[in-house]
Motif scaffolding. Structure first.
Motif, mmCIF file in Angstrom:
data_model
loop_
_atom_site.group_PDB
_atom_site.id
_atom_site.type_symbol
_atom_site.label_atom_id
_atom_site.label_comp_id
_atom_site.label_asym_id
_atom_site.label_seq_id
_atom_site.Cartn_x
_atom_site.Cartn_y
_atom_site.Cartn_z
ATOM 1 N N HIS B 58 4.724 -3.155 5.915
ATOM 2 C CA HIS B 58 4.579 -2.264 6.859
ATOM 3 C C HIS B 58 3.789 -0.766 6.806
ATOM 4 O O HIS B 58 4.082 -0.271 5.624
ATOM 5 C CB HIS B 58 6.003 -1.552 7.660
ATOM 6 C CG HIS B 58 6.960 -2.699 8.115
ATOM 7 N ND1 HIS B 58 6.274 -3.592 8.883
ATOM 8 C CD2 HIS B 58 8.205 -2.594 8.229
ATOM 9 C CE1 HIS B 58 7.501 -4.338 9.500
ATOM 10 N NE2 HIS B 58 8.561 -3.748 8.844
ATOM 11 N N PRO B 59 3.037 -0.678 7.751
ATOM 12 C CA PRO B 59 2.206 0.711 7.519
ATOM 13 C C PRO B 59 3.215 1.721 7.919
ATOM 14 O O PRO B 59 4.127 1.360 8.565
ATOM 15 C CB PRO B 59 0.972 0.672 8.476
ATOM 16 C CG PRO B 59 1.440 -0.454 9.453
ATOM 17 C CD PRO B 59 2.257 -1.459 8.809
ATOM 18 N N PHE B 60 3.023 3.022 7.304
ATOM 19 C CA PHE B 60 4.080 3.900 7.653
ATOM 20 C C PHE B 60 3.101 5.365 8.179
ATOM 21 O O PHE B 60 1.957 5.273 8.161
ATOM 22 C CB PHE B 60 4.900 4.369 6.925
ATOM 23 C CG PHE B 60 4.342 4.602 5.262
ATOM 24 C CD1 PHE B 60 4.196 3.634 4.498
ATOM 25 C CD2 PHE B 60 3.628 5.998 5.071
ATOM 26 C CE1 PHE B 60 3.474 3.888 3.113
ATOM 27 C CE2 PHE B 60 3.179 6.221 3.659
ATOM 28 C CZ PHE B 60 2.863 5.210 2.884
ATOM 29 N N ASP B 61 3.960 6.146 8.981
ATOM 30 C CA ASP B 61 3.216 7.254 9.877
ATOM 31 C C ASP B 61 2.760 8.309 8.887
ATOM 32 O O ASP B 61 1.739 8.663 8.895
ATOM 33 C CB ASP B 61 4.114 7.804 11.057
ATOM 34 C CG ASP B 61 4.516 6.399 11.618
ATOM 35 O OD1 ASP B 61 3.921 5.305 11.649
ATOM 36 O OD2 ASP B 61 5.644 6.608 12.458
ATOM 37 N N SER B 62 3.653 8.605 8.123
ATOM 38 C CA SER B 62 3.450 9.749 7.089
ATOM 39 C C SER B 62 4.244 9.724 6.012
ATOM 40 O O SER B 62 5.257 9.028 5.764
ATOM 41 C CB SER B 62 3.495 11.215 7.827
ATOM 42 O OG SER B 62 4.871 11.572 8.122
#
Ligand SMILES: Nc1ncnc2c1ncn2[C@@H]1O[C@H](COP(=O)(O)OP(=O)(O)O)[C@@H](O)[C@H]1O
Ligand SMILES: [Mg+2]
Lengths: 427, 261
Positions: B58-62
């Motif tokens: 999963h990519p994450f936001d920050s």
């Protein structure tokens, strides 16, 4: 020092069989046979059903038609009959290994043969241009099917059913309704109708026996000295002996003079046989010894596991359809050679049923993940035997269809039962 | 060369949303070599999501991920395994029709030229199994289909350990196992840490956690409620941290804990 042996259930067994016991155990023939029996019981049938089927069919037809069935001429006929089925089945093994199906393989072989015939006969092209074009068209068909199946995710059953209809239309357009195209090219015709010189047959057969034995022994030795899992040497030798016997007896039978009149001599192995032999060696190597082959089995066994292991599942899927249709083209060429012509219904009728039947009878699973190139050869022989024997018996067409259908169903039932057996034994 | 006790993986301030749903809030998470870090939390707390962010699924936001002290970007499973992060997912993902060696090397087969180097793979697989004292398999050439649930789990874990991996993440490795097999897998988890790996153990079962973990991170509704040494907490405190995000002096501030309800 090992601390992880669970108390309670099955401790004694665990102790006895731990420490890779089976890998280190010095196998004698007895324990190897017991291992083999255990594997059969656990649903790992291997070549057993096909070999038993071969023996049973030979016995049956010999009893029913003693003079014609075992005649030298019929044996040669049988080997030629088995060629196109075997080649088509070998391509299907790749597709079946992924748990997919190619219902269009038969008519694809017909279309490729039609292209070959048109190029040679109508366009006057040399045989190699025609052969390369036919195989290239097979590969294009396979790529298209593979793309539709693996990128668009349309079930292969539906895609290839559509191709089954569509490709017949193309062949019909190409040849013209009710027509046939003759194939008279020397080399193409020779595949099924001419024989190798006797000496060459023996040389090739001996070379194959020597090569096979040497490979097996070298592999055994390499594993044995490094203390790796290996079969007992007696087992390996027995395996080599069986292969040698099959090859040499086959060569002997086909080398006998089978001419119907004493004025001429006719003998030798048909040229198509070494072609199948070469394909068998290449496909066995690819499936068993290369990473690509390993990935085919992995995708067929658990596509998600393969994907997580970094395998390009889409590429593997497309590639097996390419191989399937490419080999279908070769099969079509051999079939055209046998008939000296290509008709509009080439590769139709029971062609596909025969090839799928051959693969499954040989031991390839319809559920994916299990199968070998040699299955096509063993199963192809069984199917050719049935076809040939029923022909000799003069069985009416409706019965032949019924019997062949039943044989396929029977093989699929064995496959399904063995699979159930395997999943009951595991866990 | 990093030593035991060094933080090998450090996640700071990680935030992750699925659309409008904010699943992970400013998560800090550290694992050290030679240590078993248990990750606990109720269903939906975000445990699986956190490890998927770490593993590049999963990519994450920050937020940032440091590996061996350097900031890294794990933009895919390949990148994670190249760093030495291996994940054993709950469904194991083994191919039943392949044997143990073939599964352990799947996708990373050793070759000599075109040909698979079977002897070398078999030997390496056996050495890894022996190093982890996995001695309950009869043959490394057994098909995985013929293994018990515990043995399959064992093979999946050994596969992760084969690759000189530094961080091995196990998602609920004992969820489907019986008592004896659970013990077997827990022993293996401990040995993984003792042989120098950093281990993340996700588990619902606090007995398991207390049996093998060195530290415990408790997630509560996507926030880290506590990151504590096992020896400093009781069973009861962890249960409270999981269910309400706080326990006595430990855990989220009352306002934060209540905010999500
Ligand atoms: N792919 C996804 N899309 C949308 N929501 C998701 C997705 N994966 C997880 N979630 C949500 O994120 C939250 C945390 O889930 P998860 O990490 O699986 O929890 P845990 O593993 O701790 O049980 C849950 O509310 C879940 O519904
Ligand atoms: Mg989860």
């Amino acid at each position: 020092m090992s601390t992880d042996i669970p108390g309670g259930e099955k401790t004694a067994m665990t102790l006895a069989e731990s420490d890779f016991a089976a890998d280190r155990r010095v196998h004698d023939m007895g324990s190897a046979l017991r291992d083999y029996r255990d594997r059969i019981r656990a649903g790992e049938l291997g070549a057993l059903p096909a070999v038993l089927g071969l023996i049973a069919l030979v016995a049956l037809f010999t009893a029913l038609k003693p003079d014609t069935f075992l005649s030298k001429g019929n044996m040669a006929n049988l080997s030629v009959q088995a060629l196109p089925i075997t080649i088509l089945a070998m391509g299907l093994v790749f597709v079946l290994l992924l748990g997919e199906i190619d219902l269009s393989a038969g008519v694809a072989s017909g279309l490729c043969a039609a292209v070959l015939a048109k190029l040679i006969t109508d366009a006057g092209q040399p045989w190699y241009v025609a052969v390369l074009s036919a195989v290239a068209i097979g590969i294009v068909i396979g790529t298209t099917i593979g793309w539709l199946v693996s990128v668009l995710r349309i079930p292969s059953f539906v895609v290839t059913l559509a191709f089954f209809l569509g490709l017949q239309g193309v062949t019909l357009r190409l040849i013209g309704e009710g027509g046939t195209v003759a194939v008279r090219d020397e080399l193409i015709v020779a595949l099924s109708n001419r024989n190798m010189p006797i000496w060459l047959g023996w040389t090739l057969a001996t070379a194959c026996v020597a090569g096979y034995t040497a490979t097996q022994l070298l592999r055994w030795r390499r594993r044995h000295v490094r203390d790796l899992h290996s079969k007992p040497i007696g087992f390996v030798l027995a395996q080599c002996a069986v292969v040698a016997a099959a090859l040499l007896i086959g060569t002997y039978v086909l080398s006998l003079d089978r001419a119907p009149s004493p004025l001429i001599t006719l003998g030798g192995i048909p040229w198509g046989v070494p072609l199948v032999g070469a394909l068998l060696i290449v496909c066995t190597f690819v499936l068993g010894r290369t990473a690509y082959g390993r990935h085919i089995y992995a995708v067929g066994g658990n596509a998600e596991a393969a994907r997580r292991a970094g395998i390009n599942v889409t590429r593997v899927r497309v590639s097996v359809f390419m191989i399937g249709s490419g080999l279908a083209a070769v099969s079509g060429i051999v079939a055209a050679s046998r008939l000296n012509s290509v008709a509009t219904d080439a590769g139709g009728g029971n062609t596909l049923l025969y090839a799928v039947g051959a693969a499954v009878i040989g031991g390839t699973s319809l559920f994916g993940g299990r199968g070998k190139a040699r299955d096509a050869v063993l199963g192809g022989l069984v199917i050719a035997l049935i076809d040939n024997g029923l022909g000799l018996l003069g069985t009416s067409a409706y019965l032949s269809y019924l019997i062949t259908g039943l044989v396929l169903l029977f093989a699929a039932a064995i496959d399904a039962l063995a699979r159930r057996r395997r999943s009951n034994v595991g866990r | 060369m990093a030593d035991n006790g060094d933080p090998v993986l450090r996640v700071t301030g990680l935030n992750k949303s699925f659309g409008a749903v904010h699943v992970l809030h400013d998560v800090d998470f550290t694992v050290r070599l030679g240590e078993v870090m248990a990750l606990v939390g109720d269903n939906g707390a975000g445990k699986s999501t956190l490890i998927k962010c770490i593993a590049g699924t999963h990519p994450f936001d920050s937020g940032r991920i440091e590996f061996d002290g350097r900031q890294v970007s794990v933009d895919g499973p390949r990148a994670a395994s190249a760093l030495g992060i291996e994940v054993v997912y709950q469904d194991l993902a083994l191919a039943d029709n392949l044997d143990i060696v073939q599964n352990m090397f799947l996708g990373r087969e050793r070759r000599r030229g075109l040909v698979l180097d079977e002897p070398s793979m078999e030997q390496a697989a056996r050495e890894t199994l022996a190093r982890l004292s996995i001695r309950t398999v009869k043959s490394v050439r057994q098909q995985v289909a013929s293994l018990s649930g515990g043995q399959r789990q064992t093979v999946a874990i050994a596969k992760a350990a084969l690759w000189e991996s530094k961080v091995v993440i196990l998602d609920e490795p004992t969820a489907a196992l019986g008592v004896a097999q659970t013990q077997q897998v827990l022993n293996l988890v401990r040995r993984l840490a003792d042989t120098g790996h950093a281990v993340v153990l996700i588990s619902h079962n606090l007995n398991d956690v207390f049996a093998v973990a060195d530290r415990i991170t408790a997630l509560y509704l996507g926030r880290v409620a506590a990151d504590v040494a096992r020896s400093e907490v009781t069973h009861g405190q962890i249960v409270e941290l999981i269910t309400s995000g706080r326990s006595g002096g430990l855990g989220l501030a009352p306002r934060t804990a209540a905010e999500n309800i």
